[in-house]
Design a protein around this motif. Structure first.
Motif, PDB file in Angstrom:
ATOM      1  N   LYS A  39       0.688  -1.217  -0.020  1.00 45.65           N
ATOM      2  CA  LYS A  39      -0.076  -0.014  -0.039  1.00 45.65           C
ATOM      3  C   LYS A  39       0.753   1.321  -0.049  1.00 45.65           C
ATOM      4  CE  LYS A  39      -3.763  -2.475   2.245  1.00 45.65           C
ATOM      5  NZ  LYS A  39      -4.768  -2.203   3.480  1.00 45.65           N
ATOM      6  N   SER A  40       1.989   1.232   0.690  1.00 46.06           N
ATOM      7  CA  SER A  40       2.613   2.552   0.880  1.00 46.06           C
ATOM      8  C   SER A  40       3.397   2.890  -0.307  1.00 46.06           C
ATOM      9  CB  SER A  40       3.521   2.595   2.212  1.00 46.06           C
ATOM     10  OG  SER A  40       4.547   1.673   2.004  1.00 46.06           O
ATOM     11  N   LYS A  41       3.668   2.053  -1.045  1.00 46.63           N
ATOM     12  CA  LYS A  41       4.240   1.870  -2.301  1.00 46.63           C
ATOM     13  C   LYS A  41       3.390   1.753  -3.797  1.00 46.63           C
ATOM     14  CE  LYS A  41       8.107   1.178   0.189  1.00 46.63           C
ATOM     15  NZ  LYS A  41       8.138   2.164   1.172  1.00 46.63           N
ATOM     16  N   GLY A  90       5.383   0.828   6.147  1.00 49.59           N
ATOM     17  CA  GLY A  90       6.046   1.246   4.936  1.00 49.59           C
ATOM     18  C   GLY A  90       7.355   0.382   4.891  1.00 49.59           C
TER      19      GLY A  90
END
Length: 125
Positions: A39-41, A90
Motif C-alpha cells: 500500500k505505501s508503495k 512502510g
C-alpha cells in the motif's frame, strides 16, 4: 480500497483487482506462489513459481496493472527464489528460499522496491 481477487487456495493463474473503476488482470502460465498489496508503495507484488520465472520471480505491478519491475532473488544457493513479500509500517520484507547441501533453507530481509537491494538478512524461522 483496493481488493485483490486471488487466493493461494484457488490454484488460479490469474490475479485481478479493481482500481479507479477498471478491472485489472495479470495472467501467468502457472498459479503464483503469493500476492501482496504494498500500500505505501502503491504496488502489487506477485511472486511466481520458480518453474515459470526462475530466480527472477518477484514482479511489481502498478495499481494500473503495468509491470514496473521484476527482481531476481540473490544467489544464496541453488534454486534461489522469493518465497514471500509483506509490508509493515512502510517497510517491505521478503523471504528468499534456496537449496544448500540438498536441504531447503530460507532467509528474510528488508527489500528496497526501487533498486532491489536487500538489507538486514536473518533467519525466517
Amino acid at each position: 480500497m483496493l481488493k485483490i481477487n486471488w487466493s493461494v487456495w484457488d490454484n488460479n493463474s490469474t490475479v485481478s483487482w479493481d482500481f479507479n473503476a477498471n478491472s485489472i488482470r495479470v495472467e501467468m502460465k502457472m498459479p503464483p506462489l503469493g500476492v501482496a498489496n504494498l500500500k505505501s508503495k502503491s504496488l502489487i507484488a506477485i511472486f511466481g513459481r520458480f518453474d515459470e520465472f526462475g530466480s527472477s520471480n518477484l514482479l511489481l505491478y502498478s495499481y494500473e496493472g503495468i509491470l514496473q519491475r521484476a527482481f531476481k532473488a540473490p544467489p544464496l544457493g541453488k534454486c534461489s527464489q522469493f518465497t514471500s513479500v509483506s509490508e509493515s509500517n512502510g517497510i517491505v520484507s521478503v523471504g528468499i528460499g534456496f537449496e544448500t547441501d540438498s536441504e531447503w533453507a530460507e532467509k528474510s530481509a528488508q527489500f528496497n522496491v526501487i533498486d532491489g537491494t536487500l538489507t538486514n538478512y536473518h533467519r525466517s524461522y
